[in-house]
Each structure stands twice: as C-alpha cells, then as structure tokens.
Design a protein around this motif. Structure first.
Motif, mmCIF file in Angstrom:
data_model
loop_
_atom_site.group_PDB
_atom_site.id
_atom_site.type_symbol
_atom_site.label_atom_id
_atom_site.label_comp_id
_atom_site.label_asym_id
_atom_site.label_seq_id
_atom_site.Cartn_x
_atom_site.Cartn_y
_atom_site.Cartn_z
ATOM 1 N N ASP A 288 0.725 -1.262 -0.172
ATOM 2 C CA ASP A 288 -0.088 -0.034 -0.091
ATOM 3 C C ASP A 288 0.832 1.181 0.094
ATOM 4 O OD1 ASP A 288 -2.152 -1.753 0.074
ATOM 5 O OD2 ASP A 288 -2.318 -1.666 2.466
ATOM 6 N N SER A 289 0.390 2.087 -0.956
ATOM 7 C CA SER A 289 1.039 3.719 -0.680
ATOM 8 C C SER A 289 -0.099 4.540 -0.575
ATOM 9 C CB SER A 289 1.730 3.859 -2.151
ATOM 10 O OG SER A 289 2.284 5.132 -2.184
ATOM 11 N N ALA A 294 -8.237 4.055 -4.169
ATOM 12 C CA ALA A 294 -9.154 4.123 -3.282
ATOM 13 C C ALA A 294 -9.154 3.246 -1.942
ATOM 14 C CB ALA A 294 -10.626 3.750 -3.949
ATOM 15 N N SER A 295 -8.467 1.939 -2.177
ATOM 16 C CA SER A 295 -8.492 0.965 -0.985
ATOM 17 C C SER A 295 -7.131 1.626 -0.206
ATOM 18 C CB SER A 295 -8.214 -0.392 -1.399
ATOM 19 O OG SER A 295 -6.938 -0.418 -2.182
ATOM 20 N N GLN A 296 -6.409 2.662 -0.550
ATOM 21 C CA GLN A 296 -5.150 3.093 -0.023
ATOM 22 C C GLN A 296 -5.340 4.326 0.637
ATOM 23 O OE1 GLN A 296 -1.748 2.094 -2.366
ATOM 24 N NE2 GLN A 296 -2.635 0.037 -2.997
ATOM 25 N N GLY A 299 -8.633 6.129 5.582
ATOM 26 C CA GLY A 299 -9.948 5.791 6.053
ATOM 27 C C GLY A 299 -10.165 4.318 5.654
ATOM 28 N N SER A 300 -9.759 4.189 4.383
ATOM 29 C CA SER A 300 -9.868 2.593 3.875
ATOM 30 C C SER A 300 -8.755 1.548 4.332
ATOM 31 C CB SER A 300 -9.512 2.626 2.370
ATOM 32 O OG SER A 300 -10.622 2.855 1.725
ATOM 33 N N MET A 301 -7.620 2.223 4.586
ATOM 34 C CA MET A 301 -6.598 1.395 5.285
ATOM 35 C C MET A 301 -6.796 0.937 6.828
ATOM 36 S SD MET A 301 -2.851 2.226 3.622
ATOM 37 C CE MET A 301 -2.959 4.154 4.022
ATOM 38 N N ASN A 302 -7.663 2.019 7.523
ATOM 39 C CA ASN A 302 -8.025 1.848 8.886
ATOM 40 C C ASN A 302 -9.190 0.575 8.741
ATOM 41 O OD1 ASN A 302 -8.647 2.420 11.528
ATOM 42 N ND2 ASN A 302 -10.651 3.344 10.823
#
Length: 406
Positions: A288-289, A294-296, A299-302
């Motif tokens: 992940d960067s 969108a998935s990075q 909020g998404s990574m949380n």
C-alpha cells in the motif's frame, strides 16, 4: 588489476551486542549460498568482516552478486601485504599505477587498527604519499576532492591496500527479524514491498489471490515470475496461490458495490492471517502507498487493517509512485509487473469505490453474508496451492500442494 582478495564489511547494526557472532555466522552462510556459482571461493572470517579469496574467479561477476546480499555494508577488492612499511609503500604504488583510467590527483587515508604498528597515522600518510609522488610525478595531492582515495587498512594480522569501495545492499541478514507473509499481486508495488521486507531481515512467504477462470494462466505465470525474482534475493521463496473466485462472486452479489474492494481486501487479510498461523509468520506485508488508489486512503486502510490481528507492515506507505517504479526497475521486477495480464484485484472494480468506508456498515454486510462467507473462506484456505521457488528457476518440493487450479 587482477585482484584475488575481496574485503566484505558487515553493517554495524549486525555486529553489536551479544548476538554479533550469530548474526555474522548467519550472514556468512547466506553469502556462501548466494555465491554457490563460484565454487573456488574461500571464506576467511574475522571481526565484522569476511575476506573472499577469489582463486581465479572474476571479481566483476562476484561483485555483481555481492551487491544484492542483505547485511553487507560495503566491499572492496584489496591487495594484502605484510606489516612492513617498504612493502606497504610498494603495494600502494602498484594499486595506483594499475588504475584505469589513471587518476590525476589522490590522497592517502590510513586506518591503523593495530596500534602497535611502529608508525602512527600521520607518519603513514606522509611516508606513503611521498613515495607515490616520487615515483609518479604526474600525480598531485588533493586532500579535499581527489580523483582517488588510496586507503591503507593496518590490521593486526596484515595490511590491506585498496582504492575502490563498493556499496552493498545494507539492511539485516535474511531471516534475522523473523517471518512475514507478503500480499503479492501482479502489480508494481507489492514486489518492491517484498524486497524491502527482505532487506530488513524478514523471511517472507508470498500469498497471491487468483480468480480463475476470470484470470488467466498467464496471470499466474506472471506472479510466479515475480516471486522467483524475489527468490534471487532470498535463495528461495514459498508462494501460496489462494482460489478467490467464489468469495469475490459472493461479495459482488451483496448489493454494496462501493464496498467490494474494501470487503475483498478484508477477506484477503483474514485468509493470509490463517496461512501465517500455519507457517509461523508474525506479520503481513502489503504494498500500500497512501492515497494511491481508493483502497489506500487512510480511511480505507483503517477499515481494511482492522480485519487482522497481526501487524500489517506497509513499507511503501509514504513513497511516491515514481519512487516505487524506480525501485522496481532497480530490483528487476518492473518489466514483469507491467505485463498486461489481469489479477483478481482488477476484477469487479466498482465505478465509485468507497474512499472512506464506514466500519459499522462493512461489518453489517459481512454479517449479512453469514455462514456462506465463512464456509468459502475456510475452503479457500484448504484449497490453497503452495509451491517453493528457487533463484535458478527450478521449483522446489512444496510442503503442501493441492490439485492445480487450472
């Protein structure tokens, strides 16, 4: 100049404390494995360094491999001579005369580890510098920005003379810091994350999620090629191929299109955590960067990261895309990563994926999928195919291997 001896220096962080001896032995073993193509090499280990006797092997070929061994700080081709000033001066002159292209300026740098040597550092600088100037009038001294720095390393047993210092890969010896599972897609980022994990002393096992028949055999071969390239740095690597088609299909049927990627990645982490428990890994590595897709987003990574209790390591999180591309080129994965074969991460992608998903809603959707998603997850773990890849491209014997998914 035809050197027959290479001085290999270990990184300082690996030689401190009570574990120094174990770390040095670990790194020496990894050097022997990485340099197995050169059977004539002999290894002489001393405090914080190793001397490689080339015995006719090509320095250039050995150096190419040394640059990629984690835990090596630097290395130099050296001339070894006795602890006599006349012999040291002649060796210094020989090293300078055989440099190509010939330098115009030089300086002498003496390291006097053996304090009983009869000449101190200042005297050595003068004695050697004056000898060089008398015998090579075309050379001049420049102590600020010389073309070449003539290094004299006076150790207890011998003196070593050299000019070249090549940078090693640095980091820690492989496996020194434990084992982690790498989420390996077919993209640019995850192989770089895997390389960075290896450099920090982690042994890694790769986990790849496929969605056959939506993804092709070429997509599988692409990931195997990427894993094999990583095995160049680690000697071998275990690759787990997880069937993910049914899980993706069920997620896509929930009616929450914007959460498809979030849900998919949460179940990837759950499966990877189960594989980690089976294989003795203590963390998960992801490519992940921050803000890249969108998935990075944060909020998404949380929300995604909360699905696993293991530490989630994201070595690329603060890097720009171009930095990651440059690293991929450097480690030799970029050309494979850009091949146009889709992996499961590119399937079922919604037009408007959530960039700040609500954890409560995500958990409600997972509860709605009920026992079926649990059953499919358990089956995916059971049907995972595991292969072991080595740097020479020959598959090793898998510890567990189900029927091929093709």
């Amino acid at each position: 100049m035809n050197y027959d001896l290479v001085l290999v220096r270990f990184g300082e962080i690996t030689i401190k404390g009570r574990n120094r001896n174990r770390f040095e032995k670990m790194l020496l073993g990894q050097m022997k494995t990485a340099l197995k193509a050169f059977p004539a090499l002999e290894y002489e280990r001393t405090f914080g360094r190793v001397y490689l006797h080339l015995n006719g092997a090509s320095y250039e070929q050995v150096a190419e491999r040394l640059r990629d061994i984690f835990g090596i700080l630097s290395f130099s081709p050296v001339v070894r001579c006795l602890q006599e000033i006349e012999i040291i001066r002649d060796a210094a002159l020989q090293v300078l005369r055989e440099l190509s292209p010939a330098p115009r300026t030089f300086k002498v740098s003496v390291k006097r580890a053996w304090k009983e040597f009869p000449h101190d550092t200042m005297e050595m600088n003068q004695l050697i510098g004056a000898h060089v100037l008398r015998n090579t009038p075309e050379l001049k001294v420049d102590v600020r920005k010389p073309d070449i720095e003539l290094k004299i390393d006076v150790q207890y047993e011998n003196t070593y003379v050299y000019c070249k210092v090549e940078k090693g890969a640095g980091g820690f010896p492989l496996g020194m810091n434990g084992k982690a599972m790498l989420l390996l897609s077919g993209g640019i980022d995850s192989p770089v994350a895997g390389w960075m994990a290896l450099r920090k002393g982690l042994e890694i096992e790769a986990v790849h999620f496929h969605s056959y028949p939506f993804t092709s055999e070429q997509a599988k071969d692409k990931v195997i090629t990427l894993a094999r390239r990583l095995s160049y740095y680690s000697g071998k690597i275990k690759l787990h191929l997880v069937p993910f088609t049914d899980i993706q299909t069920l997620i896509s049927q929930t009616g929450y299109d914007s959460l498809i990627i979030t849900l998919m990645r949460r179940y990837m982490l759950r499966i990877t955590e189960a594989l980690a428990e089976k294989n003795g890994a203590l963390a998960i590595v992801a490519g992940d960067s921050l803000g890249q897709v969108a998935s990075q987003t944060l909020g998404s990574m949380n929300v995604i990261g909360r699905s696993s209790s293991l530490p989630l390591l994201r070595p690329l999180v603060m890097l720009d895309k171009q930095d990651i591309i440059d690293a991929a080129v450097k480690i030799g994965t970029f050309d494979t990563s850009i091949l146009p074969f889709e992996d499961c991460c590119t399937l079922f992608v919604p037009k408007n994926p959530a960039i700040n998903p609500n954890l409560n809603i995500v958990e409600r959707v997972e509860k709605y999928m009920g026992d079926e998603i649990i059953r499919l997850t358990d089956r995916a773990i059971q049907e995972t195919e595991t292969i072991v890849l080595t740097e020479d491209g020959i598959p090793g014997e898998a510890e567990e291997k189900e029927d091929s998914w093709f």
